[in-house]
Design a protein around this motif. Structure first.
Motif, PDB file in Angstrom:
ATOM      1  N   HIS A  72       0.865  -1.183   0.000  1.00 30.29           N
ATOM      2  CA  HIS A  72       0.000   0.000   0.000  1.00 30.29           C
ATOM      3  C   HIS A  72       0.901   1.233   0.000  1.00 30.29           C
ATOM      4  O   HIS A  72       1.670   1.440   0.939  1.00 30.29           O
ATOM      5  N   PRO A  73       0.823   2.073  -1.049  1.00 31.73           N
ATOM      6  CA  PRO A  73       1.768   3.195  -1.134  1.00 31.73           C
ATOM      7  C   PRO A  73       1.621   4.218  -0.014  1.00 31.73           C
ATOM      8  O   PRO A  73       2.581   4.927   0.298  1.00 31.73           O
ATOM      9  N   ASN A  74       0.444   4.302   0.607  1.00 28.04           N
ATOM     10  CA  ASN A  74       0.246   5.249   1.705  1.00 28.04           C
ATOM     11  C   ASN A  74       0.591   4.668   3.069  1.00 28.04           C
ATOM     12  O   ASN A  74       0.656   5.402   4.058  1.00 28.04           O
ATOM     13  N   TYR A  75       0.797   3.357   3.112  1.00 27.32           N
ATOM     14  CA  TYR A  75       1.097   2.671   4.377  1.00 27.32           C
ATOM     15  C   TYR A  75       2.219   1.656   4.178  1.00 27.32           C
ATOM     16  O   TYR A  75       2.167   0.547   4.705  1.00 27.32           O
ATOM     17  N   ALA A  76       3.247   2.067   3.440  1.00 29.40           N
ATOM     18  CA  ALA A  76       4.327   1.128   3.108  1.00 29.40           C
ATOM     19  C   ALA A  76       5.028   0.603   4.357  1.00 29.40           C
ATOM     20  O   ALA A  76       5.579  -0.506   4.347  1.00 29.40           O
ATOM     21  N   HIS A  77       4.989   1.378   5.439  1.00 26.78           N
ATOM     22  CA  HIS A  77       5.656   0.955   6.672  1.00 26.78           C
ATOM     23  C   HIS A  77       4.984  -0.253   7.306  1.00 26.78           C
ATOM     24  O   HIS A  77       5.575  -0.898   8.190  1.00 26.78           O
ATOM     25  N   MET A  78       3.772  -0.586   6.864  1.00 31.18           N
ATOM     26  CA  MET A  78       3.081  -1.763   7.399  1.00 31.18           C
ATOM     27  C   MET A  78       3.506  -3.046   6.693  1.00 31.18           C
ATOM     28  O   MET A  78       3.084  -4.139   7.085  1.00 31.18           O
ATOM     29  N   HIS A  79       4.318  -2.919   5.669  1.00 31.18           N
ATOM     30  CA  HIS A  79       4.767  -4.069   4.877  1.00 31.18           C
ATOM     31  C   HIS A  79       6.228  -4.385   5.185  1.00 31.18           C
ATOM     32  O   HIS A  79       6.965  -3.540   5.692  1.00 31.18           O
ATOM     33  N   ASP A  80       6.642  -5.592   4.839  1.00 30.32           N
ATOM     34  CA  ASP A  80       8.040  -5.950   4.991  1.00 30.32           C
ATOM     35  C   ASP A  80       8.895  -5.099   4.053  1.00 30.32           C
ATOM     36  O   ASP A  80       8.572  -4.981   2.863  1.00 30.32           O
ATOM     37  N   PRO A  81       9.975  -4.494   4.536  1.00 33.35           N
ATOM     38  CA  PRO A  81      10.758  -3.588   3.684  1.00 33.35           C
ATOM     39  C   PRO A  81      11.446  -4.278   2.516  1.00 33.35           C
ATOM     40  O   PRO A  81      11.756  -3.638   1.506  1.00 33.35           O
ATOM     41  N   GLY A  82      11.700  -5.585   2.635  1.00 36.27           N
ATOM     42  CA  GLY A  82      12.401  -6.281   1.561  1.00 36.27           C
ATOM     43  C   GLY A  82      11.504  -6.998   0.584  1.00 36.27           C
ATOM     44  O   GLY A  82      11.977  -7.538  -0.425  1.00 36.27           O
ATOM     45  N   ASN A  83      10.186  -7.043   0.858  1.00 39.47           N
ATOM     46  CA  ASN A  83       9.247  -7.765  -0.004  1.00 39.47           C
ATOM     47  C   ASN A  83       7.987  -6.929  -0.146  1.00 39.47           C
ATOM     48  O   ASN A  83       7.116  -6.949   0.736  1.00 39.47           O
ATOM     49  N   ARG A  84       7.898  -6.210  -1.251  1.00 38.37           N
ATOM     50  CA  ARG A  84       6.791  -5.280  -1.443  1.00 38.37           C
ATOM     51  C   ARG A  84       6.157  -5.507  -2.816  1.00 38.37           C
ATOM     52  O   ARG A  84       6.479  -4.822  -3.784  1.00 38.37           O
ATOM     53  N   PRO A  85       5.268  -6.481  -2.919  1.00 40.90           N
ATOM     54  CA  PRO A  85       4.684  -6.820  -4.221  1.00 40.90           C
ATOM     55  C   PRO A  85       3.748  -5.739  -4.740  1.00 40.90           C
ATOM     56  O   PRO A  85       3.104  -5.016  -3.977  1.00 40.90           O
ATOM     57  N   VAL A  86       3.690  -5.640  -6.050  1.00 39.72           N
ATOM     58  CA  VAL A  86       2.909  -4.620  -6.750  1.00 39.72           C
ATOM     59  C   VAL A  86       1.958  -5.328  -7.712  1.00 39.72           C
ATOM     60  O   VAL A  86       2.288  -6.388  -8.260  1.00 39.72           O
ATOM     61  N   VAL A  87       0.787  -4.767  -7.939  1.00 39.29           N
ATOM     62  CA  VAL A  87      -0.170  -5.373  -8.863  1.00 39.29           C
ATOM     63  C   VAL A  87       0.393  -5.396 -10.280  1.00 39.29           C
ATOM     64  O   VAL A  87       1.245  -4.588 -10.649  1.00 39.29           O
ATOM     65  N   ASN A  88      -0.059  -6.382 -11.056  1.00 36.02           N
ATOM     66  CA  ASN A  88       0.336  -6.620 -12.447  1.00 36.02           C
ATOM     67  C   ASN A  88       1.758  -7.160 -12.602  1.00 36.02           C
ATOM     68  O   ASN A  88       2.260  -7.227 -13.717  1.00 36.02           O
ATOM     69  N   ARG A  89       2.356  -7.578 -11.505  1.00 33.69           N
ATOM     70  CA  ARG A  89       3.677  -8.209 -11.590  1.00 33.69           C
ATOM     71  C   ARG A  89       3.628  -9.678 -11.201  1.00 33.69           C
ATOM     72  O   ARG A  89       4.643 -10.289 -10.907  1.00 33.69           O
ATOM     73  N   GLY A  90       2.426 -10.234 -11.225  1.00 38.28           N
ATOM     74  CA  GLY A  90       2.281 -11.657 -11.000  1.00 38.28           C
ATOM     75  C   GLY A  90       1.687 -12.001  -9.654  1.00 38.28           C
ATOM     76  O   GLY A  90       1.729 -11.207  -8.718  1.00 38.28           O
ATOM     77  N   PRO A  91       1.130 -13.225  -9.526  1.00 37.42           N
ATOM     78  CA  PRO A  91       0.576 -13.679  -8.255  1.00 37.42           C
ATOM     79  C   PRO A  91       1.654 -13.880  -7.198  1.00 37.42           C
ATOM     80  O   PRO A  91       2.845 -13.989  -7.516  1.00 37.42           O
ATOM     81  N   LEU A  92       1.201 -13.934  -5.949  1.00 34.50           N
ATOM     82  CA  LEU A  92       2.106 -13.989  -4.809  1.00 34.50           C
ATOM     83  C   LEU A  92       2.400 -15.425  -4.397  1.00 34.50           C
ATOM     84  O   LEU A  92       1.516 -16.291  -4.418  1.00 34.50           O
ATOM     85  N   LEU A  93       3.621 -15.663  -3.974  1.00 35.20           N
ATOM     86  CA  LEU A  93       3.983 -16.835  -3.188  1.00 35.20           C
ATOM     87  C   LEU A  93       3.984 -16.362  -1.742  1.00 35.20           C
ATOM     88  O   LEU A  93       4.795 -15.520  -1.352  1.00 35.20           O
ATOM     89  N   LYS A  94       3.073 -16.898  -0.925  1.00 33.68           N
ATOM     90  CA  LYS A  94       2.839 -16.384   0.425  1.00 33.68           C
ATOM     91  C   LYS A  94       3.600 -17.229   1.440  1.00 33.68           C
ATOM     92  O   LYS A  94       3.446 -18.453   1.492  1.00 33.68           O
ATOM     93  N   ILE A  95       4.406 -16.562   2.259  1.00 27.97           N
ATOM     94  CA  ILE A  95       5.365 -17.233   3.136  1.00 27.97           C
ATOM     95  C   ILE A  95       5.204 -16.708   4.554  1.00 27.97           C
ATOM     96  O   ILE A  95       5.070 -15.502   4.761  1.00 27.97           O
ATOM     97  N   ASN A  96       5.232 -17.621   5.529  1.00 26.35           N
ATOM     98  CA  ASN A  96       5.186 -17.218   6.931  1.00 26.35           C
ATOM     99  C   ASN A  96       5.937 -18.234   7.769  1.00 26.35           C
ATOM    100  O   ASN A  96       5.651 -19.429   7.712  1.00 26.35           O
TER     101      ASN A  96
END
Length: 421
Positions: free
Chosen positions: A308-332
């Motif tokens: 989310h560009p307005n809340y980027a701090h809520m995401h992992d700094p090294g993994n920031r997926p963007v739409v139209n760049r493919g589906p996600l591999l979800k890891i935890n």
């Protein structure tokens, strides 16, 4: 947008519009499967040996399977799991109430909707009505309801501190100066006698049509993309699949948004029931069936989060997926997603075979991670499961946002998986 992605998106839009509730989604999947030559089976009757495509519907869930020409000691199951339900509001028993001249609907919060996104939207009702003879009837209305927000003139703090009490502030209005009962109107809509109504399971849905947006039409907005995006992608992939050696299985569960602990949810026996009976139809039982499960895999496909560009701090700094760049591999690391090294390799082989890009998603350590049907399926069946899904903004909103290419990418990767990648 690739022409095939545009065609897929147009079909996806029609699928969403046909699926305002999990029961409608299951009915639409069934309709399309029958049109593609699949045979609907009755769970209450013995099954014959499976050939070609078959499926069952249990409430708001669908399990479908496609059997290759040869089933032997090397055959396994290749499963794609998803879910048909989405967050919203469900009618309570005796929902009609009158307050200060307004007729309102008593509703219960279903799942975890982004509450403020449902304010001041035109809402319909959709679900099923059951009559005393046990028959179910699908029902769907137009824009009957609205949850009105309080004007800022009456609450000067609303833009600083919006608080929505789930009991007090989320009653939709649907009429004024009327003595009509809401359930009676639903019966009339469904074409049944109100005196025959035994129970209703009806939820709200936003009636605004899905559509493209953005200066370059790169985005697609709609309700219920969590998780109709995966249900539709797997349905298209199954209808187009060129099978490998394994049995392809589509498992679209219900009730994921409320924990999956139902007879049509991923915690229940529905998938294992089907797999057991399909295998038994090919004389694979007991130890042979357990060996078959050990050869099996599952892609758990559920929508995930774009950065989310307005809340980027809520995401992992090294993994920031963007739409139209493919589906996600979800890891935890704590297995809120079922992905492990073996499953990740399986997913990446499918994407490579389909020539589809993929992105990694992992949560910020300070932000709790959601979960999916993936860990439930892995725990129940003991098979390798990998969690994937298209990236969204505004997940659980009444109107979510994705990229125009990602649903098509997902469907292509699932088709490659079923082909044996």
């Amino acid at each position: 947008m690739h022409s095939s992605a545009r065609e897929h998106l147009s079909d996806f839009q029609a699928f969403i519009e046909s699926s305002p509730s999990s029961y409608h989604a299951a009915a639409e999947v069934a309709r399309q499967l029958e049109a593609a030559g699949f045979t609907r089976l009755d769970e209450r009757q013995p099954w014959q040996r499976a050939h070609g495509g078959q499926f069952i519907v249990r409430d708001g869930a669908v399990i479908a399977w496609l059997v290759p020409d040869t089933v032997n000691q090397l055959t396994g199951f290749r499963i794609v799991g998803s879910h048909t339900d989405s967050p919203g509001f469900k009618l309570k028993p005796h929902p009609t109430s009158s307050t200060h001249g307004w007729q309102q609907a008593g509703v219960e919060v279903f799942g975890g909707p982004l509450l403020n996104s449902w304010l001041d939207r035109d809402l319909g009702l959709a679900g099923r009505l059951t009559t005393f003879d046990g028959q179910t009837h699908l029902v769907r209305t137009g824009a009957w309801l609205r949850i009105p927000q309080l004007a800022p003139h009456l609450d000067r703090s609303v833009n600083d501190n919006l608080h929505l009490d789930k009991q007090q502030h989320l009653h939709p209005v649907w009429a004024v100066d009327s003595d009509t009962d809401l359930q009676t109107m639903l019966c009339e809509q469904a074409g049944i006698d109100p005196d025959e109504l035994a129970f209703c399971e009806v939820l709200t849905y936003a009636t605004e049509r899905p559509g493209l947006l953005g200066a370059h039409e790169q985005f697609f907005a709609a309700g219920r993309m969590d998780n109709l995006s995966s249900v539709h992608a797997s349905l298209v992939a199954l209808k187009d699949a060129a099978l490998g050696d394994d049995i392809a299985v589509l498992a679209a569960f219900d009730h994921e948004e409320v924990g999956s602990s139902t007879r049509s949810g991923a915690c229940g026996p529905i998938l294992e029931d089907v797999l057991t009976r399909v295998a038994a139809g090919h004389d694979i039982t007991g130890d042979g069936f357990r060996a078959m499960l050990a050869r099996s895999t599952c892609i758990s496909s559920d929508a995930g989060h774009a950065v989310h560009p307005n809340y980027a701090h809520m995401h992992d700094p090294g993994n920031r997926p963007v739409v139209n760049r493919g589906p996600l591999l979800k890891i935890n690391a704590n297995q809120r997603y079922a992905t492990d090294a073996v499953g990740a390799a399986l997913w990446k082989r499918a994407c490579e075979a389909a020539e589809v890009p993929t992105q990694d998603f992992v949560s910020n350590n300070a932000v709790p991670c959601g979960s999916t049907i993936g860990p439930l399926t892995a725990t129940r069946l003991g098979i390798t499961v990998v969690d994937v899904g298209i990236p969204l903004l505004s997940m659980h909103s009444a109107r979510e946002l994705c990229g125009v290419d990602d649903p098509w990418y997902l469907s292509r990767a699932l088709e490659a998986y079923w082909a044996g990648a």
